[in-house]
Design a protein around this motif. Structure first.
Motif, short mmCIF file in Angstrom:
data_model
loop_
_atom_site.label_atom_id
_atom_site.label_comp_id
_atom_site.label_asym_id
_atom_site.label_seq_id
_atom_site.Cartn_x
_atom_site.Cartn_y
_atom_site.Cartn_z
N PRO A 244 0.84 -1.20 0.00
CA PRO A 244 0.00 0.00 0.00
C PRO A 244 0.88 1.25 0.00
CG PRO A 244 -0.71 -1.55 1.68
CD PRO A 244 0.59 -2.07 1.16
N VAL A 245 0.40 2.30 -0.71
CA VAL A 245 1.16 3.55 -0.78
C VAL A 245 1.26 4.16 0.61
CG1 VAL A 245 1.15 5.90 -1.69
CG2 VAL A 245 0.35 4.01 -3.12
N LYS A 246 2.45 4.60 0.96
CA LYS A 246 2.67 5.28 2.25
C LYS A 246 3.51 6.52 2.01
CE LYS A 246 2.64 1.64 5.69
NZ LYS A 246 3.46 0.49 5.93
N GLN A 247 3.20 7.59 2.68
CA GLN A 247 4.04 8.79 2.58
C GLN A 247 5.22 8.64 3.54
OE1 GLN A 247 3.93 11.15 0.43
NE2 GLN A 247 2.07 10.26 -0.44
N LEU A 248 6.40 8.94 3.05
CA LEU A 248 7.57 8.90 3.93
C LEU A 248 7.95 10.32 4.33
CD1 LEU A 248 9.91 6.36 2.02
CD2 LEU A 248 8.14 5.86 3.72
N LEU A 278 17.76 5.00 4.12
CA LEU A 278 18.86 5.20 5.07
C LEU A 278 20.10 5.45 4.24
CD1 LEU A 278 19.50 5.01 8.12
CD2 LEU A 278 20.06 2.61 7.75
N ARG A 279 20.66 6.64 4.33
CA ARG A 279 21.79 6.99 3.46
C ARG A 279 22.81 7.77 4.26
NH1 ARG A 279 22.24 8.62 -2.26
NH2 ARG A 279 23.86 10.18 -2.36
N LEU A 280 24.00 7.23 4.35
CA LEU A 280 25.07 7.83 5.14
C LEU A 280 26.20 8.28 4.22
CD1 LEU A 280 26.61 8.27 7.90
CD2 LEU A 280 27.53 5.95 7.54
N THR A 299 17.36 9.93 6.63
CA THR A 299 16.40 8.85 6.85
C THR A 299 15.07 9.22 6.19
OG1 THR A 299 15.66 9.80 8.95
CG2 THR A 299 17.38 8.11 9.06
N GLY A 300 14.36 8.22 5.73
CA GLY A 300 13.01 8.42 5.20
C GLY A 300 12.15 7.32 5.77
N SER A 301 11.09 7.71 6.46
CA SER A 301 10.35 6.70 7.18
C SER A 301 8.87 7.08 7.27
CB SER A 301 10.94 6.56 8.59
OG SER A 301 10.20 5.63 9.32
N ALA A 302 8.02 6.06 7.32
CA ALA A 302 6.58 6.33 7.45
C ALA A 302 6.23 6.67 8.90
CB ALA A 302 5.79 5.12 6.99
N GLU A 319 14.58 16.81 2.98
CA GLU A 319 13.73 17.28 1.88
C GLU A 319 14.60 17.74 0.71
OE1 GLU A 319 10.53 16.99 1.65
OE2 GLU A 319 10.29 16.14 3.66
N LYS A 320 15.73 18.38 1.05
CA LYS A 320 16.64 18.86 0.00
C LYS A 320 17.20 17.68 -0.80
CE LYS A 320 20.69 21.75 -0.44
NZ LYS A 320 21.88 22.10 0.26
N TRP A 321 17.60 16.66 -0.08
CA TRP A 321 18.12 15.47 -0.76
C TRP A 321 17.03 14.87 -1.66
CZ3 TRP A 321 16.17 10.46 -0.18
CH2 TRP A 321 16.86 9.49 -0.92
N LEU A 322 15.80 14.82 -1.15
CA LEU A 322 14.69 14.23 -1.91
C LEU A 322 14.47 15.01 -3.21
CD1 LEU A 322 12.45 12.08 -1.68
CD2 LEU A 322 10.97 13.87 -0.76
N ARG A 323 14.52 16.34 -3.13
CA ARG A 323 14.27 17.17 -4.33
C ARG A 323 15.34 16.93 -5.40
NH1 ARG A 323 13.00 21.02 -0.38
NH2 ARG A 323 15.05 21.99 -0.51
#
Ligand code: FAD
Length: 464
Positions: A244-248, A278-280, A299-302, A319-323
């Motif tokens: 199921p779709v989840k927002q992270l 999870l990105r280091l 980190t990106g998590s529900a 958020e910057k990394w996501l963009r």
């Protein structure tokens, strides 16, 4: 400099010329229809390369020596089967193309004896064939690109959760053929872990795998085709597990050093709770890409995340990394224009070997900035992804540095590739990693499925 000074940003593909096809394409048009067979220079030039640096350089130089004689766009599994059977009987070579994002020379076969080469563009096969909401599985045709897969699945409330940096172009079949790994692999798993079934067209017929969620009925044939890079057959559809779709929610964290960070992410991977993303980044990547100090952890998590030992930096870095997450790799093209060099390489190893592996790769690459991050973790280990940046490295120097890094990876107990695949670039190291008997076994499989070596000669396995 790259040995590329004075090079223009490239000869426009529209301006290249190619020799006429070496064979009569009427056998192909009879199978897929004349409108789905292309022999014009533009189509053939486009299908002569992938996205490795040598591919890009060849393309810029207007070099079309690797262009296929024809591009065929089949619309169904049966058409793929018929094209393969025809090609095998006519002594032609076939190269399956998905999103054409291979960075390891996976789309440029090695063969001198061919009557001709056919690029099989699978992107016409772009349908969602089936959704089973009870079992939470979906069957997609191989040519569905990742954004379309997400859109089609979202209509049913589901996601695949596979977000590699090649997301915008790469296809479902390509993901399976290369065992791709996406940025949310900690939560959703690698692509090969999502695959519950495959349909494969080979020059000798069809193979279907994936009858049940788990089985003790002998070796699992799925794993013969996952990662087979088109050498054994063409994957025409893939049944995947969906969720199921989840927002992270994304957050940034600061850790003191890469060594500390490795301990922190290892504990999360082993004891949980493990975020989906999870990105280091190491110190160099944190400084050069994120203008930060210490090491940045994303980190990106529900749900709520706690990262013991790390200082919370709030949502902004996440958020910057996501963009920007799909933009980074394409910088290579504009940096090539400026004569600068950017390349990547990746590996994976068990946790106990990671620190020495990290040091060995950095030591092997001299005269360049070497950035690194961990973005795929497992209970037992992790992958390391290196970015090499140099204002002055030539392609020859990079080839030598990459060979030294690859030797260092094998010596330190890592694998030659965690997710980019083998292609032609990693083949020699793959042979060393798997061993002579392992390669012999795989070549026996190839002989059984593809006796005329029609498919991707020299890709994954040494040419016979
Ligand atoms: C900018 C960029 C970022 C990237 N980031 C990532 C990343 O984050 N994670 C990752 O895992 N990889 C990444 N890659 C590598 C690449 O995207 C993967 O290898 C991808 O899985 C290939 O999918 P594709 O559809 O583009 O396949 P292609 O590049 O078209 O093909 C790859 C290989 O598989 C074969 N093949 C393709 N389709 C089929 C099929 N249906 N059946 C049998 N064989 C087939 C081809 O012949 C070729 O050998 C990146 C590449 C680029 C250019």
């Amino acid at each position: 400099m790259l040995g590329l000074e004075g090079q223009s940003p490239g000869v426009p593909l529209e301006e290249v010329t190619v020799a006429p096809p070496r064979f009569d394409v009427s056998g192909l048009t009879a199978i897929v229809g004349a409108e789905h067979v292309h022999t014009d220079a533009l189509a053939r030039a486009r299908f002569g390369t992938g996205k490795s640096t040598p591919d890009l350089l060849r393309q810029r130089a207007g070099d079309v020596t690797t262009a296929p004689d024809a591009v065929v766009r089949p619309g169904s599994h049966d058409e793929v089967l018929a094209v393969l059977a025809y090609a095998a009987s006519a002594g032609l070579i076939c190269v399956p193309h998905g999103g054409r994002t291979s960075v390891v020379g996976g789309l440029v076969p090695e063969s001198s004896s061919a009557t001709g080469t056919v690029a099989i563009d699978l992107t016409r096969m772009n349908a969602l064939l089936d959704v089973d909401p009870v079992s939470r599985t979906a069957t997609l045709q191989a040519g569905v690109r990742a954004p379309d897969a997400e859109r089609l699945l979202a209509e049913h409330g589901f996601t695949l959760g596979h977000f590699p940096q090649s997301f915008e172009y790469a296809t479902i079949g390509g993901f399976a053929a290369t065992r791709s790994s996406g940025q949310a692999s900690a939560g959703y798993g690698r692509f090969d872990a999502m695959v519950v079934g495959l349909t494969v067209a080979t020059p000798r017929g069809t193979i279907e795998t994936g009858r049940a969620p788990a089985s003790a009925a002998g070796p699992d044939l799925r794993h013969l085709f996952l990662g087979s890079e088109g050498a054994f057959g063409i994957i025409t559809s893939v049944t995947v597990r969906v969720r199921p779709v989840k927002q992270l929610a994304y957050q940034g964290w600061r850790v003191e050093s890469f060594a500390d960070g490795l301990e922190i992410v290892r504990k999360l991977a082993q004891d949980g709770p493990l975020p989906a993303v999870l990105r280091l980044s190491d110190e160099m990547e944190t400084m050069l890409q994120h203008s930060g100090e210490g090491c940045l952890l994303i980190t990106g998590s529900a749900g709520d995340v706690s990262v013991p030992g790390a200082e919370p930096l709030g949502e902004e870095p996440g958020e910057k990394w996501l963009r920007g997450r799909y933009e980074g790799p394409y910088l290579r093209d504009s940096l090539l224009d400026a004569g600068a060099f950017v390349e990547t390489l990746e590996t994976a190893a068990f946790w106990s070997r990671i620190p020495a592996l990290y040091a060995a790769v950095r030591e092997a690459i001299t005269d360049a900035f070497v950035l690194c991050h961990v973005s795929h973790v497992y209970e037992t280990g992790a992958s390391l992804y290196f970015t090499v940046v140099s204002p002055s490295m030539t392609l020859d120097e990079w080839t030598r540095a990459k060979a030294a890094a690859s030797d260092a990876i094998l010596a330190a107990g890592g694998t030659i590739t965690h997710h980019h695949g083998v292609g032609t670039d990693h083949r020699d190291w793959y042979v060393r990693e798997v061993g002579a008997l392992g390669i012999e076994a795989l070549q026996a499989v190839k002989r059984a499925l593809d006796p005329n070596a029609t498919l991707n000669p020299g890709i994954l396995l040494p040419p016979v």
